[in-house]
Structures are given as C-alpha cells and as structure tokens.
Design an enzyme around this catalytic site. Structure first.
Site, PDB file in Angstrom:
ATOM      1  N   GLN A 124       0.839  -1.198   0.000  1.00 38.03           N
ATOM      2  CA  GLN A 124       0.000   0.000   0.000  1.00 38.03           C
ATOM      3  C   GLN A 124       0.877   1.252   0.000  1.00 38.03           C
ATOM      4  O   GLN A 124       0.375   2.365  -0.175  1.00 38.03           O
ATOM      5  CB  GLN A 124      -0.901   0.027   1.227  1.00 38.03           C
TER       6      GLN A 124
ATOM      7  N   SER B 184      -3.007  -1.258   9.199  1.00 42.99           N
ATOM      8  CA  SER B 184      -4.127  -1.179  10.162  1.00 42.99           C
ATOM      9  C   SER B 184      -5.396  -1.790   9.606  1.00 42.99           C
ATOM     10  O   SER B 184      -6.421  -1.841  10.276  1.00 42.99           O
ATOM     11  CB  SER B 184      -4.389   0.292  10.519  1.00 42.99           C
TER      12      SER B 184
ATOM     13  N   CYS C 243       0.990  18.831 -18.521  1.00 44.19           N
ATOM     14  CA  CYS C 243       1.032  17.719 -19.475  1.00 44.19           C
ATOM     15  C   CYS C 243       1.554  18.213 -20.830  1.00 44.19           C
ATOM     16  O   CYS C 243       0.986  19.153 -21.403  1.00 44.19           O
ATOM     17  CB  CYS C 243      -0.369  17.133 -19.658  1.00 44.19           C
TER      18      CYS C 243
ATOM     19  N   HIS D  45      -1.409   1.414  -4.266  1.00 44.09           N
ATOM     20  CA  HIS D  45      -1.855   2.800  -4.037  1.00 44.09           C
ATOM     21  C   HIS D  45      -1.002   3.783  -4.819  1.00 44.09           C
ATOM     22  O   HIS D  45      -1.081   4.988  -4.577  1.00 44.09           O
ATOM     23  CB  HIS D  45      -1.841   3.131  -2.542  1.00 44.09           C
TER      24      HIS D  45
HETATM   25  N1  APR Z   1       6.245  -2.499  12.478  1.00 44.41           N
HETATM   26  C1  APR Z   1       5.031  -3.036  12.139  1.00 44.41           C
HETATM   27  N2  APR Z   1       3.874  -2.334  12.168  1.00 44.41           N
HETATM   28  C2  APR Z   1       3.954  -1.054  12.580  1.00 44.41           C
HETATM   29  C3  APR Z   1       5.171  -0.421  12.956  1.00 44.41           C
HETATM   30  C4  APR Z   1       6.342  -1.214  12.886  1.00 44.41           C
HETATM   31  N3  APR Z   1       7.541  -0.712  13.231  1.00 44.41           N
HETATM   32  N4  APR Z   1       4.893   0.869  13.317  1.00 44.41           N
HETATM   33  C5  APR Z   1       3.560   1.042  13.159  1.00 44.41           C
HETATM   34  N5  APR Z   1       2.999  -0.114  12.737  1.00 44.41           N
HETATM   35  C6  APR Z   1       1.604  -0.384  12.408  1.00 44.41           C
HETATM   36  C7  APR Z   1       0.592   0.377  13.217  1.00 44.41           C
HETATM   37  O1  APR Z   1       0.284  -0.324  14.413  1.00 44.41           O
HETATM   38  C8  APR Z   1      -0.596   0.388  12.238  1.00 44.41           C
HETATM   39  O2  APR Z   1      -1.418  -0.749  12.435  1.00 44.41           O
HETATM   40  O3  APR Z   1       1.420   0.030  11.076  1.00 44.41           O
HETATM   41  C9  APR Z   1       0.044   0.324  10.870  1.00 44.41           C
HETATM   42  C10 APR Z   1      -0.058   1.625  10.086  1.00 44.41           C
HETATM   43  O4  APR Z   1      -1.430   1.838   9.839  1.00 44.41           O
HETATM   44  P1  APR Z   1      -1.864   3.081   8.936  1.00 44.41           P
HETATM   45  O5  APR Z   1      -1.172   4.315   9.419  1.00 44.41           O
HETATM   46  O6  APR Z   1      -3.357   3.048   8.844  1.00 44.41           O
HETATM   47  O7  APR Z   1      -1.232   2.747   7.511  1.00 44.41           O
HETATM   48  P2  APR Z   1      -1.771   1.714   6.429  1.00 44.41           P
HETATM   49  O8  APR Z   1      -2.401   0.520   7.056  1.00 44.41           O
HETATM   50  O9  APR Z   1      -0.652   1.461   5.487  1.00 44.41           O
HETATM   51  O10 APR Z   1      -2.884   2.597   5.663  1.00 44.41           O
HETATM   52  C11 APR Z   1      -3.408   2.022   4.496  1.00 44.41           C
HETATM   53  O11 APR Z   1      -4.648   4.006   4.001  1.00 44.41           O
HETATM   54  O12 APR Z   1      -5.038   6.239   3.739  1.00 44.41           O
HETATM   55  C12 APR Z   1      -4.611   5.105   3.103  1.00 44.41           C
HETATM   56  O13 APR Z   1      -3.225   5.343   1.236  1.00 44.41           O
HETATM   57  C13 APR Z   1      -3.185   5.246   2.622  1.00 44.41           C
HETATM   58  O14 APR Z   1      -1.823   3.367   1.992  1.00 44.41           O
HETATM   59  C14 APR Z   1      -2.523   3.949   3.077  1.00 44.41           C
HETATM   60  C15 APR Z   1      -3.701   3.083   3.500  1.00 44.41           C
END
Ligand code: APR
Length: 268
Positions: free
Chosen positions: A105, A207, A163, A123
């Site tokens: 993502q 998440s 563009c 993404h």
């Molecule tokens: N190792 C593993 N997991 C981690 C670490 C780490 N060191 N640090 C944080 N996390 C976890 C957090 O606990 C959380 O569950 O990474 C997750 C990050 O969650 P988000 O911030 O929601 O990111 P993500 O899941 O990638 O979001 C998905 O949402 O808005 C869109 O485009 C955006 O690609 C993104 C998508």
C-alpha cells in the site's frame, strides 16, 4: 506451531506466498504512518482536515496546494532508507522466486529501492506522475528536484507539472480517497487472484483500513491460506489470523520479518 515452523513447512511446499505491507514497515525508516499518533491523517495540516488533501476533488480546486503536500512527502520518502524489514522481503523473494508476491500500500518506493521486484504498488508511487485529464495513461517520473522547497511555485515548476500533450495539470500517480482501484495502474485483479491462490499470506505493518487489502485477507483466509500478521498493535488482520489458526506476531517488522526470512532460508 510457531510462525517460523509454519514458514518452513510452506517453504517446503509449492504454493504461492503473498506479502501485504502497509505504512508500518516504513515507520522505522522515518516515514510517518497515516493513523499513528504522528500519522498524516492524524496530524493533518493547519488548513485542512486529515485526508482532505488526498482527493481528486481537492486537486481540482487547489492543484498547487495538493502538489506542495505531495512534494513534501516525496522529499520525506527520498530521505528515507530501506530498513531490515524491507531487506528481509528481498531475501525471501530470492529464496522463493516466482512463488513470491508482494502487494504494498506504500507509495514511498522503499521496497523497490531495497531490491524487491515482484511488487504491486496498489496505491501508486509518489515519485511518479500522470496527466490529470488522462489524455494518456502513460506514467512519467516526477522531474521536480527532490530538495526544491515544496512551496516554491516558479514558472519552471508549473511548466514541469504541465502535461506536454494536452496542457492540463500533471498529478501525483497515487490512489486518492474518492477514486477506485483498477488493474492497469493498481493491480486490483492481480491482487485478488494472488489472494485466491495463496498458501500463505503475511500482512505486515497495516491497520486494515482500506478495501482491497481487507479483501485480500478475507479471500486468502476463505481459500484456506495460512495467515501471519506482524504489527505491534491489535488490528483486523491479527484477529483474522488468530480466528483461522494462523499467527499474530506482536512486534515490529524489523524484528519479525528477518526472523521469517531465516526460517525460509532454513536457518532459524
Ligand atoms: N512495524 C510493524 N507495524 C507497525 C510499525 C512497525 N515498526 N509501526 C507502526 N505499525 C503499524 C501500526 O500499528 C498500524 O497498524 O502500522 C500500521 C499503520 O497503519 P496506517 O497508518 O493506517 O497505515 P496503512 O495501514 O498502510 O494505511 C493504508 O490508508 O489512507 C490510506 O493510502 C493510505 O496506503 C494507506 C492506506
């Protein structure tokens, strides 16, 4: 059975092994997550609610403001380096070859910079841009110097973000909240197919807040894949792994993914 033993069993087989990563794998490289305490959607900006900037609607109104934010994020990504979690996935891909798939993502490009190749950026990629009017589906590298201040709106920058075919704005090649996945740019069908054929799905650092990744998890589980989740915090993928006899590894990707890589290499 512990996760490493599960991996050794899977590695000895011939099924597809799919990794699905989120912002958490890049957190230890210094890139903010989205929903963490310092996350982009948590902190937002002084003028806009979190997530408003990541929409086609906002780009239509304020393309320069949206570009400034993405140029800032691109500089954060460019300053970051791949970490042990990214490098572990490169080692696992080397061990598995064509049995390996990586669905990410993340738009930061760190998997590619670490050396991962069988990778689908569902993404998009913050270093790439395309015509906002879609006069062509061609993608282009973002030509703005990474160290140029994000708010330096010179004529040269406006020209570079125009563009060359139709004169409309170029836009960041990322999937926005008011847009949809597809196969051509975001590998939707390929990701669903990989989930259907997976013997093992490892989710790491996400998440579970977005549609396609959750579909990948549910389809893989329904088709009998083993699920392993890596995350220091509770999340829907960890719950799904526990419910289906898989493993929820509480901890960071830089701690767990090298351990899983050693299991694949048969050196636990
Ligand atoms: N190792 C593993 N997991 C981690 C670490 C780490 N060191 N640090 C944080 N996390 C976890 C957090 O606990 C959380 O569950 O990474 C997750 C990050 O969650 P988000 O911030 O929601 O990111 P993500 O899941 O990638 O979001 C998905 O949402 O808005 C869109 O485009 C955006 O690609 C993104 C998508």
């Amino acid at each position: 059975m512990d996760p490493a033993t599960t991996l050794e069993a899977v590695a000895a087989g011939d099924g597809l092994v799919v990794f699905l990563t989120g912002a958490g794998i890049s957190a230890e490289s210094g890139i903010p997550t989205f929903r963490g305490p310092e996350g982009y959607w948590t902190v937002g900006s002084t003028h806009y609610a979190p997530g408003d900037l990541a929409t086609r609607a906002m780009f239509a109104q304020r393309p320069d403001t949206v570009w400034s934010w993405y140029l800032h994020r691109r500089r954060v990504c460019a300053d970051a380096k791949p970490n042990a979690g990214h490098e572990a996935l490169v080692a696992i891909e080397r061990a598995l070859g064509d049995r390996f798939r990586l669905i990410t993502q993340n738009v930061d490009g760190l998997h590619r910079r670490a050396g991962s190749s069988r990778t689908w950026a569902i993404h998009g990629d913050i270093g790439t841009m395309r015509c906002a009017a879609e006069c062509t589906h061609d993608l282009a590298a973002n030509p703005i110097p990474v160290d140029e201040p994000p708010d330096a709106w010179t004529d040269a920058r406006r020209t570079a973000l125009t563009c060359p075919r139709c004169g409309e704005w170029m836009r960041p090649h990322v999937l926005w909240f008011d847009e949809y996945y597809d196969e051509a740019w975001f590998r939707f069908d390929s990701s669903i197919a990989a989930a259907s054929d997976a013997a093992l799905l490892v989710t790491a650092g996400t998440s579970g807040a977005t549609n396609l990744p959750m579909q990948v998890g549910r389809i893989a589980a329904a088709r009998g894949a083993t699920l392993i989740d890596v995350n220091p915090e509770p999340n829907p993928f960890a719950d799904l792994a526990r419910r289906t006899g898989g493993h929820a590894c509480t901890g960071t990707t830089s701690e767990w993914l090298p351990r899983l890589a050693r299991a694949f290499a048969g050196t636990t």
